[in-house]
Design a protein around this motif. Structure first.
Motif, PDB file in Angstrom:
ATOM      1  N   LYS A 169      17.427  45.036   7.711  1.00 23.03           N
ATOM      2  CA  LYS A 169      18.019  45.320   6.391  1.00 23.03           C
ATOM      3  C   LYS A 169      19.106  44.291   6.126  1.00 23.03           C
ATOM      4  N   PHE A 170      18.968  43.580   5.005  1.00 21.22           N
ATOM      5  CA  PHE A 170      19.944  42.551   4.671  1.00 21.22           C
ATOM      6  C   PHE A 170      21.315  43.165   4.392  1.00 21.22           C
ATOM      7  N   PRO A 171      22.349  42.646   5.042  1.00 16.80           N
ATOM      8  CA  PRO A 171      23.699  43.119   4.707  1.00 16.80           C
ATOM      9  C   PRO A 171      24.128  42.544   3.356  1.00 16.80           C
ATOM     10  N   GLU A 172      25.106  43.168   2.738  1.00 20.09           N
ATOM     11  CA  GLU A 172      25.657  42.618   1.494  1.00 20.09           C
ATOM     12  C   GLU A 172      26.316  41.276   1.813  1.00 20.09           C
ATOM     13  N   SER A 173      25.903  40.235   1.099  1.00 20.28           N
ATOM     14  CA  SER A 173      26.480  38.924   1.409  1.00 20.28           C
ATOM     15  C   SER A 173      27.455  38.492   0.311  1.00 20.28           C
ATOM     16  N   ASP A 174      28.358  37.631   0.700  1.00 20.09           N
ATOM     17  CA  ASP A 174      29.356  37.101  -0.223  1.00 20.09           C
ATOM     18  C   ASP A 174      28.735  35.905  -0.947  1.00 20.09           C
ATOM     19  N   TYR A 175      28.548  36.057  -2.253  1.00 20.77           N
ATOM     20  CA  TYR A 175      27.942  34.936  -2.992  1.00 20.77           C
ATOM     21  C   TYR A 175      28.582  34.808  -4.374  1.00 20.77           C
ATOM     22  N   GLN A 176      28.303  33.661  -4.984  1.00 19.99           N
ATOM     23  CA  GLN A 176      28.832  33.377  -6.310  1.00 19.99           C
ATOM     24  C   GLN A 176      27.640  33.068  -7.212  1.00 19.99           C
ATOM     25  N   MET A 177      27.610  33.635  -8.410  1.00 21.74           N
ATOM     26  CA  MET A 177      26.562  33.310  -9.387  1.00 21.74           C
ATOM     27  C   MET A 177      27.146  32.315 -10.387  1.00 21.74           C
ATOM     28  N   VAL A 178      26.569  31.125 -10.437  1.00 22.51           N
ATOM     29  CA  VAL A 178      27.021  30.098 -11.380  1.00 22.51           C
ATOM     30  C   VAL A 178      26.088  30.131 -12.589  1.00 22.51           C
ATOM     31  N   GLN A 179      26.642  30.474 -13.738  1.00 22.66           N
ATOM     32  CA  GLN A 179      25.827  30.622 -14.952  1.00 22.66           C
ATOM     33  C   GLN A 179      25.713  29.287 -15.694  1.00 22.66           C
ATOM     34  N   PRO A 180      24.539  28.999 -16.262  1.00 22.11           N
ATOM     35  CA  PRO A 180      24.408  27.779 -17.062  1.00 22.11           C
ATOM     36  C   PRO A 180      25.055  27.959 -18.437  1.00 22.11           C
ATOM     37  N   ASP A 181      25.362  26.857 -19.086  1.00 21.37           N
ATOM     38  CA  ASP A 181      25.941  26.849 -20.433  1.00 21.37           C
ATOM     39  C   ASP A 181      24.820  26.508 -21.422  1.00 21.37           C
ATOM     40  N   PRO A 182      24.526  27.400 -22.396  1.00 20.90           N
ATOM     41  CA  PRO A 182      23.412  27.146 -23.329  1.00 20.90           C
ATOM     42  C   PRO A 182      23.483  25.778 -24.006  1.00 20.90           C
ATOM     43  N   THR A 183      24.704  25.319 -24.336  1.00 24.61           N
ATOM     44  CA  THR A 183      24.849  23.998 -24.977  1.00 24.61           C
ATOM     45  C   THR A 183      24.423  22.890 -24.017  1.00 24.61           C
ATOM     46  N   LEU A 184      24.848  23.020 -22.750  1.00 25.37           N
ATOM     47  CA  LEU A 184      24.487  21.999 -21.756  1.00 25.37           C
ATOM     48  C   LEU A 184      23.004  22.055 -21.409  1.00 25.37           C
ATOM     49  N   ILE A 185      22.428  23.256 -21.395  1.00 28.12           N
ATOM     50  CA  ILE A 185      20.978  23.367 -21.147  1.00 28.12           C
ATOM     51  C   ILE A 185      20.224  22.526 -22.168  1.00 28.12           C
ATOM     52  N   LYS A 186      20.623  22.660 -23.427  1.00 26.75           N
ATOM     53  CA  LYS A 186      19.961  21.921 -24.513  1.00 26.75           C
ATOM     54  C   LYS A 186      20.109  20.403 -24.312  1.00 26.75           C
ATOM     55  N   LYS A 187      21.325  19.992 -23.986  1.00 30.75           N
ATOM     56  CA  LYS A 187      21.569  18.553 -23.784  1.00 30.75           C
ATOM     57  C   LYS A 187      20.774  18.021 -22.592  1.00 30.75           C
ATOM     58  N   TYR A 188      20.766  18.810 -21.499  1.00 25.82           N
ATOM     59  CA  TYR A 188      20.059  18.350 -20.302  1.00 25.82           C
ATOM     60  C   TYR A 188      18.538  18.383 -20.489  1.00 25.82           C
ATOM     61  N   THR A 189      18.047  19.259 -21.355  1.00 23.97           N
ATOM     62  CA  THR A 189      16.601  19.265 -21.638  1.00 23.97           C
ATOM     63  C   THR A 189      16.206  17.955 -22.314  1.00 23.97           C
ATOM     64  N   THR A 190      17.071  17.472 -23.208  1.00 21.27           N
ATOM     65  CA  THR A 190      16.820  16.180 -23.868  1.00 21.27           C
ATOM     66  C   THR A 190      16.851  15.043 -22.845  1.00 21.27           C
ATOM     67  N   ARG A 191      17.840  15.085 -21.938  1.00 20.39           N
ATOM     68  CA  ARG A 191      17.941  14.048 -20.910  1.00 20.39           C
ATOM     69  C   ARG A 191      16.740  14.113 -19.958  1.00 20.39           C
ATOM     70  N   TYR A 192      16.307  15.329 -19.667  1.00 21.73           N
ATOM     71  CA  TYR A 192      15.173  15.511 -18.755  1.00 21.73           C
ATOM     72  C   TYR A 192      13.897  14.897 -19.342  1.00 21.73           C
ATOM     73  N   LYS A 193      13.710  15.042 -20.639  1.00 22.83           N
ATOM     74  CA  LYS A 193      12.520  14.440 -21.291  1.00 22.83           C
ATOM     75  C   LYS A 193      12.556  12.918 -21.134  1.00 22.83           C
ATOM     76  N   LYS A 194      13.755  12.353 -21.245  1.00 21.62           N
ATOM     77  CA  LYS A 194      13.886  10.889 -21.032  1.00 21.62           C
ATOM     78  C   LYS A 194      13.597  10.538 -19.574  1.00 21.62           C
ATOM     79  N   TYR A 195      14.044  11.401 -18.667  1.00 18.22           N
ATOM     80  CA  TYR A 195      13.766  11.196 -17.243  1.00 18.22           C
ATOM     81  C   TYR A 195      12.256  11.192 -16.985  1.00 18.22           C
ATOM     82  N   LEU A 196      11.524  12.117 -17.623  1.00 12.14           N
ATOM     83  CA  LEU A 196      10.066  12.176 -17.430  1.00 12.14           C
ATOM     84  C   LEU A 196       9.394  10.894 -17.928  1.00 12.14           C
ATOM     85  N   LYS A 197       9.889  10.346 -19.044  1.00 11.83           N
ATOM     86  CA  LYS A 197       9.334   9.073 -19.545  1.00 11.83           C
ATOM     87  C   LYS A 197       9.596   7.958 -18.533  1.00 11.83           C
ATOM     88  N   LEU A 198      10.794   7.987 -17.964  1.00  9.51           N
ATOM     89  CA  LEU A 198      11.159   7.011 -16.938  1.00  9.51           C
ATOM     90  C   LEU A 198      10.213   7.118 -15.744  1.00  9.51           C
TER      91      LEU A 198
END
Length: 489
Positions: free
Chosen positions: A448-477
């Motif tokens: 049985k897994f014990p409760e572990s100490d962790y942190q949830m890092v949430q994405p920023d919707p504005t940055l998701i949008k910007k990085y999706t655009t950058r990712y498309k350029k990465y795929l072309k590359l």
């Protein structure tokens, strides 16, 4: 009442780790031992496998000086996958083991693939066979060292040889078997077709057992050498990526795992034996009734791109200071792109000659923009891998482990590039702890897994949008690189 302690062993590529934990995964003992492997020729990497055994025995002796032997209830093991040991009928190695990162079989691989494709039931193996695969290493031995091949009674993977020397038993697990290029993923057993195609005798193949199966106890001789009275049970163990996925809770919640170590590994578990077309399908089978599988892909350069940039190019070891210089307003706005495949690529492009590059440099480009591009480049590469291997169900989050997970900036970049929350576990969770969990499961029947100490890092919707655009350029590359470099069949 004294609580039971469970030992985990991890036979790594350059270090062996030993950990002692309670059933709640509280660490009571930890040690690691560095060692060197041999490079007798360019592209060759090999080792006398007794090096591993000697280190493990010395390490266990040290452990028993601090942890009473009578409190230790079981031993689990994990380690590097693929590294192949050639054992004679006396259980002794007939030559140095050929390691997973060995390239001596490079010239053999095209012919092996061609042969595999002649049989419909073996054709799926052609996609995964590569230098360092046990199939390739076995065939090299047969062709180049027939006198050693004649002595061969069993081939074993690294951790399995250590098990043999500790318990006197021969076995492997489903993880190491299914990634050996000698296994039928559809029938879940050693491939008869591969045995026939390459004239490999059935006796060479060890028994395959679920990872948490108790295979035996430490032999009388080993107990005597360790100075302990009661023989301790040992389990079958598993490969390091399954052990890492296990300890991260990936199997429990069916969520993807990213390991930012020497290589960048994406691990996608599912409980339904779904074989994916891209990536390496690894049978986990931790217990007899377990149908879990992980699909695994790798960006070979991994978190190494970070140390390369800082240490080789900038000549600094102050990682935090360099990252603090990067203004957060640059995230998603960086004009520089970095292609992270600096030492070849196996999963998506099957091209060992692929190399990295910066694109979008100008006379105004700053040191910070170039470093940020390095961090973003690996995140884009990991996203491309994930998209090609993902389950039908969307994940709830990604767990990220490994040395690279210590960087808050990199975790933030990953959250926004991937577009999902990142679970960043604060307590140490490594493959060696996964090995200890297997021992707990084997001896106690469950974990049985014990409760572990962790942190949830949430994405920023504005940055998701910007990085999706950058990712498309990465795929072309990426497409440009493949056209320029050619894709190896």
């Amino acid at each position: 009442m004294t609580q039971s302690i469970y030992i985990g062993l991890d036979i790594g590529t350059t270090t062996i780790k030993i950990s002692g934990v309670t059933q709640q995964l509280e660490t009571v003992y930890e040690a690691q031992y560095a060692y060197d492997y041999l490079t007798p020729h360019k592209g060759w990497t090999e080792i006398d496998p007794d090096t591993w055994v000697e280190i493990v025995l010395e390490g266990l002796k040290e452990l028993f000086q601090q942890v009473p032997a009578e409190t230790v209830a079981g031993i689990g093991i994990t380690g590097q996958m693929h590294s192949t040991v050639f054992v004679n009928k006396h259980g002794l190695s007939v030559r140095p083991a050929i390691m997973w990162n060995d390239h001596r079989t490079k010239e053999l691989i095209p012919a092996i693939r061609k042969q595999l494709l002649t049989n419909a039931k073996a054709a799926h193996i052609a996609k995964i066979v590569s230098t360092g695969s046990p199939l390739a290493s076995l065939l090299w031995l047969k062709e180049e060292e027939p006198e050693n091949y004649q002595q061969l009674n069993k081939f074993l993977i690294a951790k399995d040889y250590v098990k043999l020397r500790l318990t006197g038993t021969y076995s492997t697990d489903y993880c190491d078997a299914s990634t050996s290029s000698l296994y039928d993923l559809n029938q879940d057993c050693w491939s008869q077709e591969v045995q026939e195609l390459f004239d490999l005798e059935e006796q060479l193949f060890p028994e395959i057992l679920p990872a948490a199966t108790v295979i035996g106890k430490l032999t009388e001789d080993v107990c005597k050498e360790l100075g302990i009275k009661e023989p301790i049970p040992m389990v079958s163990g598993t490969g390091d990526n399954v052990a890492s996925a296990l300890v991260s809770g990936s199997f429990e919640h069916d969520q993807p795992l990213v390991s930012l170590g020497t290589s960048g590994v994406v691990v996608i578990p599912n409980k339904h034996h779904q074989l994916k077309k891209t990536g390496k399908n690894v049978i986990a089978k931790i217990t007899k009734d377990d149908n879990s599988i992980i699909t695994q892909g790798t960006v070979q350069a991994g978190a190494k791109v970070n140390s390369w940039w800082l240490e080789n190019i900038l000549h600094t070891s102050d990682y935090p200071a360099e990252q603090q210089q990067i203004d957060k307003s640059l995230l998603g706005e960086n004009d520089v792109l970095f292609f992270p495949h600096m030492n070849g690529e196996k999963t998506l492009f099957a091209n060992p000659e692929l190399r990295g590059a910066f694109v979008g440099l100008s006379l105004e480009t700053t040191r910070e923009e170039m470093y940020l591009a390095v961090l973003e480049g690996l995140a884009f590469g990991i996203r491309q891998l994930f998209v090609s291997m993902k389950n039908e169900e969307q994940p709830d989050y990604f767990t990220i482990v490994g040395g690279g997970a210590k960087s808050e900036l990199w975790i933030e970049i990953f959250a926004n590039v991937l577009g999902y929350p990142i679970k960043r576990v604060m307590t140490s969770q490594e493959a060696v702890h996964g090995a200890a969990i297997l021992a707990i499961m084997g001896v106690e029947g469950s974990f049985k897994f014990p409760e572990s100490d962790y942190q949830m890092v949430q994405p920023d919707p504005t940055l998701i949008k910007k990085y999706t655009t950058r990712y498309k350029k990465y795929l072309k590359l990426t497409q440009l690189f493949l056209l320029a470099g050619g894709e190896e069949e």
